[in-house]
Design an enzyme around this catalytic site. Structure first.
Site, PDB file in Angstrom:
ATOM      1  N   GLY A  40     -30.916   2.812 -59.009  1.00 19.24           N
ATOM      2  CA  GLY A  40     -29.704   2.008 -58.950  1.00 19.24           C
ATOM      3  C   GLY A  40     -28.998   2.169 -57.617  1.00 19.24           C
ATOM      4  N   GLY A  41     -29.497   3.075 -56.773  1.00 16.90           N
ATOM      5  CA  GLY A  41     -28.982   3.205 -55.411  1.00 16.90           C
ATOM      6  C   GLY A  41     -29.491   2.029 -54.573  1.00 16.90           C
ATOM      7  N   VAL A  42     -28.901   1.864 -53.375  1.00 20.35           N
ATOM      8  CA  VAL A  42     -29.249   0.691 -52.561  1.00 20.35           C
ATOM      9  C   VAL A  42     -30.737   0.668 -52.200  1.00 20.35           C
ATOM     10  CG1 VAL A  42     -28.676  -0.555 -50.435  1.00 20.35           C
ATOM     11  CG2 VAL A  42     -26.988   0.902 -51.494  1.00 20.35           C
ATOM     12  N   ASP A  43     -31.268   1.803 -51.767  1.00 22.92           N
ATOM     13  CA  ASP A  43     -32.631   1.799 -51.232  1.00 22.92           C
ATOM     14  C   ASP A  43     -33.666   1.446 -52.305  1.00 22.92           C
ATOM     15  OD1 ASP A  43     -31.107   2.786 -49.225  1.00 22.92           O
ATOM     16  OD2 ASP A  43     -31.925   4.815 -49.279  1.00 22.92           O
ATOM     17  N   SER A  44     -33.600   2.116 -53.451  1.00 21.03           N
ATOM     18  CA  SER A  44     -34.618   1.837 -54.462  1.00 21.03           C
ATOM     19  C   SER A  44     -34.397   0.438 -55.047  1.00 21.03           C
ATOM     20  CB  SER A  44     -34.632   2.907 -55.556  1.00 21.03           C
ATOM     21  OG  SER A  44     -33.480   2.849 -56.349  1.00 21.03           O
ATOM     22  N   SER A  45     -33.140  -0.017 -55.099  1.00 18.10           N
ATOM     23  CA  SER A  45     -32.872  -1.346 -55.662  1.00 18.10           C
ATOM     24  C   SER A  45     -33.417  -2.451 -54.755  1.00 18.10           C
ATOM     25  CB  SER A  45     -31.369  -1.550 -55.852  1.00 18.10           C
ATOM     26  OG  SER A  45     -30.854  -0.582 -56.712  1.00 18.10           O
ATOM     27  N   GLU A  82     -26.669   2.251 -24.307  1.00 19.33           N
ATOM     28  CA  GLU A  82     -26.621   2.072 -25.769  1.00 19.33           C
ATOM     29  C   GLU A  82     -25.345   2.616 -26.400  1.00 19.33           C
ATOM     30  OE1 GLU A  82     -28.532   4.037 -24.040  1.00 19.33           O
ATOM     31  OE2 GLU A  82     -28.894   5.962 -24.999  1.00 19.33           O
ATOM     32  N   GLY A  93     -33.738  12.381 -23.000  1.00 21.05           N
ATOM     33  CA  GLY A  93     -34.255  13.551 -23.693  1.00 21.05           C
ATOM     34  C   GLY A  93     -33.655  14.809 -23.105  1.00 21.05           C
ATOM     35  N   HIS A 133     -26.274   5.740 -19.996  1.00 20.95           N
ATOM     36  CA  HIS A 133     -26.719   5.284 -21.323  1.00 20.95           C
ATOM     37  C   HIS A 133     -26.086   3.941 -21.679  1.00 20.95           C
ATOM     38  CE1 HIS A 133     -28.966   8.798 -22.704  1.00 20.95           C
ATOM     39  NE2 HIS A 133     -28.162   9.459 -21.887  1.00 20.95           N
ATOM     40  N   CYS A 159     -31.992   7.499 -18.402  1.00 17.75           N
ATOM     41  CA  CYS A 159     -31.682   8.916 -18.189  1.00 17.75           C
ATOM     42  C   CYS A 159     -32.964   9.713 -17.913  1.00 17.75           C
ATOM     43  CB  CYS A 159     -30.901   9.414 -19.400  1.00 17.75           C
ATOM     44  SG  CYS A 159     -30.306  11.062 -19.232  1.00 17.75           S
ATOM     45  N   TYR A 160     -33.440  10.544 -18.861  1.00 12.78           N
ATOM     46  CA  TYR A 160     -34.697  11.273 -18.610  1.00 12.78           C
ATOM     47  C   TYR A 160     -35.816  10.284 -18.265  1.00 12.78           C
ATOM     48  CZ  TYR A 160     -38.798  14.206 -19.236  1.00 12.78           C
ATOM     49  OH  TYR A 160     -40.001  14.867 -19.034  1.00 12.78           O
ATOM     50  N   LYS A 176     -30.110   1.597 -42.756  1.00 11.11           N
ATOM     51  CA  LYS A 176     -29.365   1.334 -43.998  1.00 11.11           C
ATOM     52  C   LYS A 176     -28.655  -0.032 -44.003  1.00 11.11           C
ATOM     53  CE  LYS A 176     -27.777   3.761 -47.705  1.00 11.11           C
ATOM     54  NZ  LYS A 176     -28.594   4.705 -48.474  1.00 11.11           N
TER      55      LYS A 176
END
Ligand code: XMP
Length: 523
Positions: free
Chosen positions: A236-241, A183, A67, A181, A94-95, A379
């Site tokens: 028709g986008g990925v998320d709503s589909s 990650e 942080g 870090h 770290c923090y 995503k």
């Protein structure tokens, strides 16, 4: 509107979980990604969330993120000391390490500002966290405050030339700390270190998979919805589909999807979306509202005004359609994890700032309970779920498309003539990218119709016609983006085809701006 599957409900999460207490690091989401890649569910929660409100049946470990703060600040964020008494391993990064130092009585050395850089750590002990890590290995080091004296009960696991305690542990209490870090990719053996924490120290089994996610979501949705009816705005986008497919798997015909054609879609888009879903026995209502949107946009040139008009018209049309379905109780939405974190987590100075509102947000007055089955996913995880649910690759791999559609890609007034030109040019651009196998390597590509005419020559004739700009960017999340270095031959072919085939265009230009300072869309 509260989501019915938000995590603060009475029900305890069943699967093994690692939580990250977020102290505002720019890397917090990345830690979560690294853990989930190991098939272990991981959730980010605010650093100060009360331990009593944790709802995990199988909590396996806790990570304290980095942080921007210093433990020397008078208002430094602290977690509850109870966090260390839950009987599960804790890893401070770290923090997070400095916080452990402070809470357990270590000595800390203050530095004026936080900087990052590559450093080589030398391992003192490879019993657990550094199991199978090389003797000397490069890491992404935070040169902020650091530990200069070990807290009681702790021992050193790794050091660098300048930092005596780059990694520490209290074996008995199972508390670990890293000054660097693990990650980020610059830490060469970071994945191994995280793997060691998850499996050797937290004793996870790694059972969180796309299948297990689908199974538990389906049962959760069934439980919530019972015999009720659900509506969903399908773009028709990925998320709503993917959201539609998941809810449909759970409750079948109790789901009603509404697809609004706002007249601002790409060439053949409405037909393509409808046909992509025709195999799935989905209740799909398609509303052609293009005239209404175009009428309301008449004479409007200001981008924000366009957005407002489109957003409001969408809500009106959606509401009108929703009212026709009797007794609807729930609204399903494809909200993703990054949006959830944005609105709940601790905002340090490094927190990202969203510049626009998602068109398609629906008003509170509809009085529906929200179902957001993807609210814990990133995503790429959503895409994976979509694949398992047999959604066509054409939908899964689609570039993001903004809610206001082509209206923000036509600079100036939106008219049907200008829409026609943009659609034709855009279709050529996208087809050529697909045929050159470049489409999947690009985050987003599209044409923009400029509000100027330019002089050209065709045969012996002087022309005075439209200019099309090509925009193609690479990006990880859309927050920052780089212009895509498309091959000259591809650009040449696209330009020739657009100028020859699209009546009214005599010039094509290529946008070579990155975000920031430019944005991805032109408006
Ligand atoms: P910018 O242009 O801000 O875009 O760099 C970042 C991402 O967001 C999309 N975008 C929008 N999406 N409504 C949306 O739903 C909008 O008003 C909007 N404006 C931009 C853009 O396509 C890119 O993926």
């Amino acid at each position: 509107m509260k989501s019915v599957n938000s995590p603060d409900k009475k029900r305890k999460r069943q699967e093994e979980t690692i939580i990250i207490l977020d102290f505002g690091s720019q890397y917090t989401q990345l830690i979560a990604r690294r853990i989930r890649e190991n098939k272990v569910f991981c959730e980010i929660i605010p650093f100060n969330q009360k331990v009593e409100t944790y709802r995990y049946k199988n909590l396996k470990g806790i990570i304290l993120s980095g942080g921007p703060s210093s433990v020397f600040d008078p208002n430094a964020p602290f977690c509850e000391p109870k966090v260390f008494k839950l009987g599960v391993p804790v890893l401070g990064i770290c923090y997070g390490l400095q916080l452990i130092g402070k809470l357990f009585g270590g000595e800390l050395e203050r530095s004026k500002k936080r900087e990052y850089g590559k450093a080589i750590i030398k391992i003192n002990n490879r019993e657990d966290l550094f199991s199978e890590v090389k003797d000397q290995t490069p890491v992404w080091m935070s040169h902020g405050d650091h530990l200069s004296g070990l807290p009681k009960g702790f021992e050193v696991l790794a050091h660098t030339e300048n930092i005596p305690f780059a990694a520490i542990r209290d074996k008995e209490k199972k508390i670990f700390g890293l000054q660097f870090h693990p990650e980020v990719v610059h830490t060469q053996e970071g994945k191994k270190i995280i793997h060691n924490f998850i499996f050797h120290i937290c004793k996870c089994e790694g059972t969180w998979t796309a299948e297990s996610f689908i199974e538990s979501s389906v049962s959760l949705i069934k439980d919530k919805v019972k015999n009720g009816k659900v509506i969903l705005g399908l773009s028709g986008g990925v998320d709503s589909s993917v959201c539609a497919m998941l809810v449909h798997k759970a409750i079948g015909k109790q789901l009603n999807c509404i697809f609004v054609d706002n007249g601002l879609l790409r060439k053949n888009e409405a037909q393509e979306v409808i046909s992509a879903f025709s195999d799935f026995d989905l209740n799909l209502i398609c509303v052609d509202a293009s005239k209404r949107f175009l009428d309301e946009l008449k004479g409007v040139t200001d981008p924000e005004e366009k957005r407002k008009i489109i957003g409001k018209a969408f809500i009106d049309v959606f509401e009108e359609e929703a009212k026709k379905i009797k007794d609807v109780e729930f609204l399903a939405q494809g909200t993703l994890y990054p949006d959830v974190i944005e609105s709940t987590s601790f905002k340090g100075p490094s927190a990202t700032i969203k510049s626009h509102h998602n068109v398609g947000g629906l008003p509170e007055e509809m009085n529906l309970k929200l179902i957001e089955p993807l609210r814990e996913l990133f995503k790429d995880e959503v895409r994976e779920i979509g694949r398992r649910l047999k959604l066509p690759e054409k939908i899964i791999g689609r570039h993001p498309f903004p809610g206001p559609g082509l209206a923000v890609r036509i600079l100036g007034e939106v008219t049907s003539d200008r829409l026609f030109i943009l659609r034709e040019a855009d279709a050529i651009f996208i087809r050529e990218l697909k045929e050159s196998n470049l489409y999947d390597k690009i985050w987003q590509a599209f044409c923009v119709l400029l509000p100027v005419l330019s002089v050209g020559v065709m045969g012996d004739e002087r022309t005075y016609e439209n200019v099309i700009a090509l925009r193609a960017v690479t990006s990880v999340d859309g927050m920052t983006a780089d212009w895509a270095k498309l091959p000259y031959e591809t650009l040449e072919r696209i330009s020739n085809r657009i100028i020859n085939e699209v009546k009214g265009v005599n010039r094509v230009v290529f946008d070579v701006s990155s975000k920031p300072p430019a944005t991805i869309e032109w408006e």
